[in-house]
Design a protein around this motif. Sequence first.
Motif, short mmCIF file in Angstrom:
data_model
loop_
_atom_site.label_atom_id
_atom_site.label_comp_id
_atom_site.label_asym_id
_atom_site.label_seq_id
_atom_site.Cartn_x
_atom_site.Cartn_y
_atom_site.Cartn_z
N UNK A 40 0.82 -1.21 0.00
CA UNK A 40 0.00 0.00 0.00
C UNK A 40 0.86 1.26 0.00
N UNK A 41 1.91 1.26 0.82
CA UNK A 41 2.73 2.46 0.94
C UNK A 41 3.46 2.78 -0.36
N UNK A 42 3.71 1.77 -1.19
CA UNK A 42 4.39 2.00 -2.46
C UNK A 42 3.40 2.36 -3.57
N UNK A 43 2.37 1.52 -3.74
CA UNK A 43 1.41 1.71 -4.81
C UNK A 43 0.69 3.05 -4.70
N UNK A 44 0.24 3.39 -3.50
CA UNK A 44 -0.49 4.63 -3.30
C UNK A 44 0.42 5.79 -2.91
N UNK A 45 1.67 5.48 -2.60
CA UNK A 45 2.61 6.55 -2.28
C UNK A 45 3.26 7.16 -3.51
N UNK A 46 3.43 6.34 -4.57
CA UNK A 46 4.09 6.81 -5.78
C UNK A 46 3.43 8.06 -6.40
N UNK A 47 2.11 8.09 -6.57
CA UNK A 47 1.50 9.30 -7.16
C UNK A 47 1.80 10.56 -6.35
N UNK A 48 1.79 10.44 -5.03
CA UNK A 48 2.07 11.61 -4.20
C UNK A 48 3.54 12.03 -4.33
N UNK A 200 8.89 3.83 -7.69
CA UNK A 200 8.54 3.24 -8.98
C UNK A 200 9.06 1.80 -9.08
N UNK A 201 10.28 1.59 -8.62
CA UNK A 201 10.85 0.24 -8.63
C UNK A 201 10.05 -0.69 -7.72
N UNK A 202 9.72 -0.22 -6.53
CA UNK A 202 8.96 -1.03 -5.58
C UNK A 202 7.56 -1.34 -6.10
#
Length: 298
Positions: A40-48, A200-202
Amino acid sequence: MFGEWLWAVFTVTAAGAQTMRNAMQKELTATLGTVGATHVRFLFGLPFAVVFLIAVVAVTGEAPPLPGASALAWTAVGAGMQFGATALMLAAMDLRSFVVAIAYTKTEPVLVLLFSVVFLSELPTGTVVLAVVIATAGVLLMSWPTGTANRDGIARASALGVGSGAMFALSAVAYRGGIQASTADSFIIAASSTLVVALALQTATVTALLLLRRPQTLRSILRMWRPSMTAGFLGALASQFWFLAFAIQHAAPVRTLGLIEILFAQIVSRRLFRQQTSRIEAVGIGLLVLGVIMILYG
C-alpha cells in the motif's frame, strides 16, 4: 542558523508522518495481510511522490536528471531492503504491541555498527561496545516473557523486529548512496527524484509479483483504496522528508533523532490501539534508546 538545523526539522517531520503511516498499515494488515499492507505504501505513495517532485521542479526550475548506473543501483538496493523491512515490521506488530514492535526496529543504529565492523573493518571503541551491550539488554527486556505470555510468539516478534531494523539500516545507507550519486544540482531535486525512482521500482516489482502469485490481494488493495490512499500519502510524506534529511546530513545523526518516533509510537499506542506498555518493556525501550545514542555520540 536555521539552515544548520534544517535536517532536524526534516527528520522530526518524517518520524511523525511515519508513525501515523505505521498505524494505518497495522490496521490494514488484518484485511490485506502483511504483503498487501506493505505494498500500500508503495502503490499509493508513488503518485504523491510524483506530485511532490513536480512541485519541487516548479519552484526550483531545475529538471530532475535521469539516474545513472550507480545511483540506480544504490536506490534499487535501498528499495528492496525497505520492502523487506516494512514487511517484517508489520509481522512483528501482529505479535507484540505497536510501540514495542517499533522499538525493536530501532535496533537499526546498533546493526549499522555491526555492519561497519563486518564490511568496513571499522573497530568500535570501548564506549561503543558498552552501548551495544546496553541496547541489547534493552531488547532482551522488551522480549522477556511475562506471566502466561507466549514465549514462542515473543521470540518470533523479537527476530522479526530486529530483522526489520537490519534491513532498514541497509536501506538508509543505500538511499543516502543513491542521493549522493545523483547529478542534480539541488539537494531537494536529488532527494525527490531518488524517492520517485525508489517507489517506482517497488511498485512495479511488487505489483507484478502480486499479479502473478496473489491477484486476490491486489484486488483487495484496490477495493480498500480510501484507507490505502491515506497510508500512501503518509508514507510518501515521511519518505520525502527522510530523503531530504539524508541529502544534507549523515545517516547516523538522522537516525538518532529519528528515535523520537518511539515517543510518537507511545502516544499512538495508548490513544489509538489502547495498548499499555509494561514497566519492564518501558525500561527496555529506555535502555535501547540510551544505547543507540551512546553509539552515535560516544
